[in-house]
Design a protein around this motif. Sequence first.
Motif, mmCIF file in Angstrom:
data_model
loop_
_atom_site.group_PDB
_atom_site.id
_atom_site.type_symbol
_atom_site.label_atom_id
_atom_site.label_comp_id
_atom_site.label_asym_id
_atom_site.label_seq_id
_atom_site.Cartn_x
_atom_site.Cartn_y
_atom_site.Cartn_z
ATOM 1 N N SER A 103 0.834 -1.210 0.000
ATOM 2 C CA SER A 103 0.000 0.000 0.000
ATOM 3 C C SER A 103 0.859 1.245 0.000
ATOM 4 C CB SER A 103 -0.912 0.062 1.236
ATOM 5 O OG SER A 103 -1.396 -1.188 1.561
ATOM 6 N N VAL A 104 1.886 1.266 0.866
ATOM 7 C CA VAL A 104 2.742 2.456 0.933
ATOM 8 C C VAL A 104 3.392 2.692 -0.427
ATOM 9 C CG1 VAL A 104 4.879 3.368 1.910
ATOM 10 C CG2 VAL A 104 3.162 2.366 3.411
ATOM 11 N N LEU A 107 0.780 4.022 -2.980
ATOM 12 C CA LEU A 107 0.367 5.402 -2.699
ATOM 13 C C LEU A 107 1.501 6.389 -2.958
ATOM 14 C CD1 LEU A 107 -1.711 4.802 0.557
ATOM 15 C CD2 LEU A 107 -2.583 5.415 -1.707
ATOM 16 N N VAL A 110 1.814 7.007 -6.684
ATOM 17 C CA VAL A 110 0.742 7.851 -7.218
ATOM 18 C C VAL A 110 0.917 9.301 -6.761
ATOM 19 C CG1 VAL A 110 -1.739 8.310 -7.152
ATOM 20 C CG2 VAL A 110 -0.916 5.968 -7.417
ATOM 21 N N PHE A 111 0.981 9.497 -5.445
ATOM 22 C CA PHE A 111 1.012 10.868 -4.910
ATOM 23 C C PHE A 111 2.292 11.607 -5.299
ATOM 24 C CE2 PHE A 111 -2.042 9.487 -1.311
ATOM 25 C CZ PHE A 111 -3.121 9.732 -2.134
ATOM 26 N N GLN A 163 -3.325 1.111 9.285
ATOM 27 C CA GLN A 163 -3.359 2.430 8.631
ATOM 28 C C GLN A 163 -2.449 3.429 9.344
ATOM 29 O OE1 GLN A 163 -6.118 0.916 9.865
ATOM 30 N NE2 GLN A 163 -7.669 2.375 10.527
ATOM 31 N N VAL A 167 -0.819 5.494 6.279
ATOM 32 C CA VAL A 167 -1.208 6.868 5.942
ATOM 33 C C VAL A 167 -0.064 7.880 6.086
ATOM 34 C CG1 VAL A 167 -2.823 8.739 6.463
ATOM 35 C CG2 VAL A 167 -3.634 6.383 6.403
ATOM 36 N N ALA A 170 2.375 7.784 3.109
ATOM 37 C CA ALA A 170 1.811 7.683 1.763
ATOM 38 C C ALA A 170 2.379 8.658 0.742
ATOM 39 C CB ALA A 170 0.286 7.835 1.827
ATOM 40 N N ALA A 171 3.119 9.654 1.171
ATOM 41 C CA ALA A 171 3.782 10.570 0.237
ATOM 42 C C ALA A 171 5.034 11.081 0.922
ATOM 43 C CB ALA A 171 2.875 11.753 -0.119
ATOM 44 N N PRO B 36 -2.085 15.990 -1.644
ATOM 45 C CA PRO B 36 -1.887 14.865 -0.713
ATOM 46 C C PRO B 36 -0.610 15.006 0.100
ATOM 47 C CG PRO B 36 -2.565 14.039 -2.848
ATOM 48 C CD PRO B 36 -2.344 15.507 -3.010
#
Lengths: 298, 322
Positions: A103-104, A107, A110-111, A163, A167, A170-171, B36
């Motif tokens: 997930s990390v 994300l 993408v970010f 999470q 979270v 994530a960026a 973000p």
Amino acid sequence: MTLTTPPPATITEHITTAGVPLRRRRKATPGRVLLYGVLTLGAFISLFPLYWLVVMASNSTSDIYTTPPTFVPGPRLFDNIGAVFSRIDFAGSLLNTVIVACSVTFLVLVFDSLAAFAFAKFEFPLRRTLFTITLVTFMLPMQLAVIPQFITMTNLGWVGQLQALIVPAAANAFGIFWLRQYMVSSIPDELMDASVLDGAGFFRQWFTVCLPLIRPGLGFLGIFTFIAAWNDYLWPLVVLTNPNQVTLQVAMAQLNTAFGQDYGMVMAGALLAVLPLLIVFLIGARQFIGDIAKGAIK
Amino acid sequence: MTSATRVMTASGVRPSARPRGRGLVRHWPMYVAIAPFFLLFLGFGLFPTAYSLVLSFQDWNGLGAAKWTGIDNYTRLFTDPTFWLSVRNTFVIFVLSTFPMLVIALAVAAMLNNAVRFSTAFRIAYFVPNITSVVAMAVLFGSIFGENFGLANAALHSLGLPGVQWLSTPFGIQLTISILITYQWTGYNAIIFLAGMQSIGGEVYEAAKLDGAGPIRSFFSITLPLLRPTIIFVLVVSTVTGMQSFTEAQVLTASSSTTNPNSGGAGQGGLTMVLYFYQQAFSYNRFGYGAAIAWGVFLIVVIFTIISWRFTAGKKEDKARA
């Protein structure tokens, strides 16, 4: 050593003396023998601990504890792995780690690529200021934020939940900076103009022009992020307060503290924790090492 | 920083084709794209950092009401012998690991720079220790450096040397942690040095060769001086990470620490600054004091980073004067 005198060397030499210098190949002078000898010794030292991990993971503790010690892998690898799975919820923590690392990585890709694309290819008010802020955030050390972040997670009810690991990670500034550099040199303005004529907006340009062109860059950042997320220890140790719901690194440390005497089993656990990462690394190793070096000397 | 700014202005950013309108509205997709990161940074970077400054002036165990105590945490930190012990431990580990690591990495890079064959295989072999997890390697090193049946002492015995009390004396613990750090980071730094070396043009070496300089001479009078930016980079990164080492120490000493698994092992020899921070904040729930320790650590890291920067940059002036 033998490495420096394989048969092809004599063939090349022969061709060279025939007047066709195909490729300049250096002779096995004592200096070169020493060079390759020392390099091989260094590579051996570098890899030996991993070999030793396999030896310990595949023997019983009493086989390891002999004088002189055993130097060859034994037959008990699967017994030891089985013991790991029965003593702790190894499968659970492996699954947690895979979920977090995947997930990390997704994300972040993408970010970070979205932000990097905006910074690299567009002009908008406050662009410079915002990019400078991004760079400055690099320098904030992680441990300053640990306690308040733990308090925040408590208030959000995320303590003990995955999470809490995903979270905040994530960026990141490093990825934005790195991808921006990559985009500046690898996305031609003509392609951007052409896609504008086709009526593509920002997000379509990102998806159809930017992403395909920066694939190698994404590959590097992806491996880098995945490894970091997989190996993270301090924050998971703080925030995953339920000992039955942890990541692999925390589980391994628990295993070591609780069953430290059963070396064969503990090492089997360590081997399992290292192996998936080794595979991910070896898939992209050549490119990855090149990119690490490039990033550093820029 | 400076190079980043320079690259930014020199980059081919396209000025928007249309005339400047009401920017914030017209440019909404770009703001959405960077949102973000900035939201996460506000929530999980800036806010916690500011909050930790506030916390460091309070006494709070995470439950009940926080009490304002002014600079009490900092005066306590300044006179806390355990904190200064952790500073000393961290510094010893930093010196024992960084300097051998840099010298070996330079030597490996110089050798790789001259080796044509198997160069990819060698690079991968030297890089692998860096991607294996610190926890797994610390667990493994804990057994290799075990007192009675560890491989390290077995090797020493076979050479007729006495064994070392690796994990039961403070200095032994520091030595083991340093060996582990050196093992994991030498190859990584060698790869970076190698890239720096390969960016040095071949002509310089050819010229030196014509002047009769041998390989050793050209290494010291060409490679090392031209490699300075890379050496600064590596030293600064090593300082920042070395000063914040935690995992190696925590995993290696957890099972041998008697009072508290985060106390750093025998004689608290493995108690690094960040381990002490973790112990105070999360074993004893001293959030206020923990925050003060974190700021103390931050300050020390900044000071040492500047020192190591000056240390390498200072050489330049010496050379210029000579």
